[in-house]
Design a protein around this motif. Sequence first.
Motif, mmCIF file in Angstrom:
data_model
loop_
_atom_site.group_PDB
_atom_site.id
_atom_site.type_symbol
_atom_site.label_atom_id
_atom_site.label_comp_id
_atom_site.label_asym_id
_atom_site.label_seq_id
_atom_site.Cartn_x
_atom_site.Cartn_y
_atom_site.Cartn_z
ATOM 1 N N LEU A 153 -10.298 11.523 8.765
ATOM 2 C CA LEU A 153 -8.961 10.915 8.761
ATOM 3 C C LEU A 153 -8.599 10.428 10.179
ATOM 4 N N LYS B 162 -8.575 6.318 11.746
ATOM 5 C CA LYS B 162 -7.351 5.806 12.367
ATOM 6 C C LYS B 162 -7.614 5.378 13.816
ATOM 7 N N SER C 204 -7.006 1.236 8.333
ATOM 8 C CA SER C 204 -5.676 1.435 7.744
ATOM 9 C C SER C 204 -5.595 2.837 7.128
ATOM 10 N N TRP C 205 -4.362 3.257 6.741
ATOM 11 C CA TRP C 205 -4.208 4.563 6.094
ATOM 12 C C TRP C 205 -4.986 4.602 4.786
ATOM 13 N N ALA D 115 -8.521 5.207 5.552
ATOM 14 C CA ALA D 115 -8.697 6.586 6.027
ATOM 15 C C ALA D 115 -8.713 7.557 4.850
#
Lengths: 505, 151
Positions: free
Chosen positions: B107, B111, B116-117, B120
Motif C-alpha cells: 500500500l 503510493k 492511485s489509491w 494501491a
Amino acid sequence: VLDLPLYTAGSSLILNPMGLGLAFLSVFVGIIIGCLPGLTVIMGIVIMTPLTFGLPMHFAILILIGIYVGGNYGGSISAALINIPGTPAAVCTVLDAYPMAQRGEAGRAIGIATVSSFLGGLFSVGILVLISPFLAEFALKFTSLEIFSLAVFGLSVIVYVAEGSMVKGFISGVAGLLIATIGADPMSSFPRFTFNRIELFTGIDFIIAMIGLLGASEILIQIGNSEAAVAVKQRLKNVWPGFAFIGEHLTVLLRSSVIGVIIGAIPGTGATIAAIVAYGQQKRFSRNPEAMGKGAPEGIVAPESANNACTGGAMTTMLSLGIPGDAVTAIMIGAFIMHGLRPGPELFLKNFPLVSAIFLGMLICNVLMLVQGLAFARFFTLLLSTPKAILQSLILCFCVVGSYSVNNSLFDVFLMLLFAVIGYLLHLTKVPRTPMVLSLILGPLAESNLRRSITIYGGGMRLLEAYLQRPIALGILVLTAVLLAYPAIHHLMAREKVAESAPAP
Amino acid sequence: VGEIVLSAAVAVLGAATFLLARTFPSGKTLEMQPGFYPQVLGVLLVLLAGLQLFQTLTRTRAAGWRRTFKFALPRSFKPLLVLGLMAGYWMLLFFTGFVVSTVIALLAMVKIFGGSWRQALLTCLVGPPLFYVVFQLLFEVPLPRGLLGLL
C-alpha cells in the motif's frame, strides 16, 4: 564426432508435461519481463532464482534459461512500440524498429525481431552443442594453475569491459573479491570478517547479494528517473515476415549471430555489447547504410540475432569452463551452487544427463520464444500499459520474499537491503556493479585454486617454474597482462602521435 | 566532491580490511594463510583509491574547480524513503509475518511510486495471494511467519 547419447541423455528429464509446461511459462514470463521497460533480464533471473530452490536442478535451470531467452527477445517489443528498449540489449533495435512502427508496420517490426531472435538463438544453441563438450574435454586437463589463470583472466576482462572509468571497474571488482572472502576460509575454515555472527560463517550467499545489487537497487535507481512511456496505438498486422525475407537476410543473420556467440563467450560482456557491435558492423557492410536508423529491416535483424546468439555463447563458457559469460550466467552459476553443483568440465563427466537437458532446454525455449512471439504479440503489446507503480512495488516485495526464502532467514533480508544500498551508492558514484557481481563468483575460484597451486607446487620461484612448464596457464596469464596493459599503451601511443603532429614552436 | 568521498571511502575500506586481516593467521607470505589474500585486497583497494583521487584531481585541475565541484545529489529523495519503508517492512515481517506486513508495504510503496489509491488497493488485494500461490503452493518455498507463528 558427435556424441549422440550426450544430446539425448537428458530428454527424459525435460521432455515431459512438467518440463514443457515450465519452459512455456518461463519463456512467457521472460518475454513479459523483457518487454516492460524497467524490468531487465538480470532482474527477472534474480527474482525467479529463489523460486526454483524447491525444484529439481534440471527444472530450475530450465526456468532460468526460459527467462534468459524470452527476456533477451522481449526488449524488442517495447523498442518497436514505445521507442524505449525493454532491456538494454534492445538499445539498437529501437533505431529501426520504432521508425518502422511509425510507418504503420509495427507488426512487421515485431515479426522481424522475433524471427531474427529465434534464428540467432538457434545458431548459438548449435554452437553450444557442438563446441562445449570439446571445450570441456580440453578443460578437463586443467589443473589448479590453469583454473586460477582463467579466473584471473575472467576478472581482468570484466573490469576491462566495464562501462565508464577503468579504475572504478577495478574498485568494484576488488570490493567484490573482498566480499567473497567473508565467512570460513576455504582451506582452514578460519572465520574471516564474520564479526562473531554465526549467519556469516558460511559466507554471504551469492543469490542474496544478487537480489540486492541488481534487483532491489535497480528499482531504487529507477524511482529517481521515471519517465512516461507513450505506446504506439495500432493493430498488429502481418507479424510473420515470410521465408523470402529470411533468405534475403541470411548473410546479416549469420554474421550477427557469429558476433553474438563470440561476444557472449567473452567473460563480462553480454547481449548489449553484442547488439551494438553487430549493428555497427551491419552499418559498415550494408549496401544501403543511409537507410539504417530510418526503419531498415537489417537494422532490426542484426542487433536482435546478435543479442539472442549471445545466450549460447555465454552458456558455452559457463558450462564448459565454469566462467560466467555475463551477469545472467553468473547468477545461473549461483543457482548451480545452491543445488550443490558447479558448472565446468566435471559437470560433463559427473552429470551427463543434466548437460544434455540444458542443451535441449535451450533449443525448446528458443522454439517457444518464436511461437509465443508470433502468436501473442498483441497480448504483449497490451501489457505495456501496466502502471509502473504496481510493477515496482511487486518487484520489491519479490526481492524481500525471495531473499528470505534462500535460507528462511530474516538476516538474509537485512543483507539483501544492505546490498541494495551498496548498489544504489555505486550507481550514484558511477561505479559499475557488474564487476562486483562477477567477482563474487570468480573470487573464491581464484583464491582456492591459487592456494591449491601453492600447496602443490610451492610458492615463489617454484610456482613460477610450474607456470613455465604449463604453457596454457602461462599463455592465459600473459594474455591477461596484455589486456590490462593495453589501455595504458594505447594512451601513451596516442599522446606520442599528438606530440609528433603538433607544430614545432 | 562525490569522487573525493568515493576515494576516501575506498581508502578507509582498504585500510580497515588490511588491519583486520592482520589479526588472521598469515604464516609466511608465500604460504598464503587465511589472512594473506584479504591483506592483498586491502592494499589493492588503498592503491586504487589513491589512483582514483589522482585522476579526479587531475581532471578537476584541467576543467577548473568551479565546474567540477558540484555535489551530485540524487534527483529525488524517494529512494531514501523507499529504503526506510523496506527497513520497516523487514521489521514488520519479524513481528506480524508475511500477510499483514506485505499488505502495509505494498500500500505504502504504490503510493510512494505515484500510483492511485485504486491501484494501491488492487495491488494489496492481488499481491499477497499471488505470492502465496507462487511461493508456497506452486514452488513449495516457505514464506516468513511472525512471532506468533502467523503467516
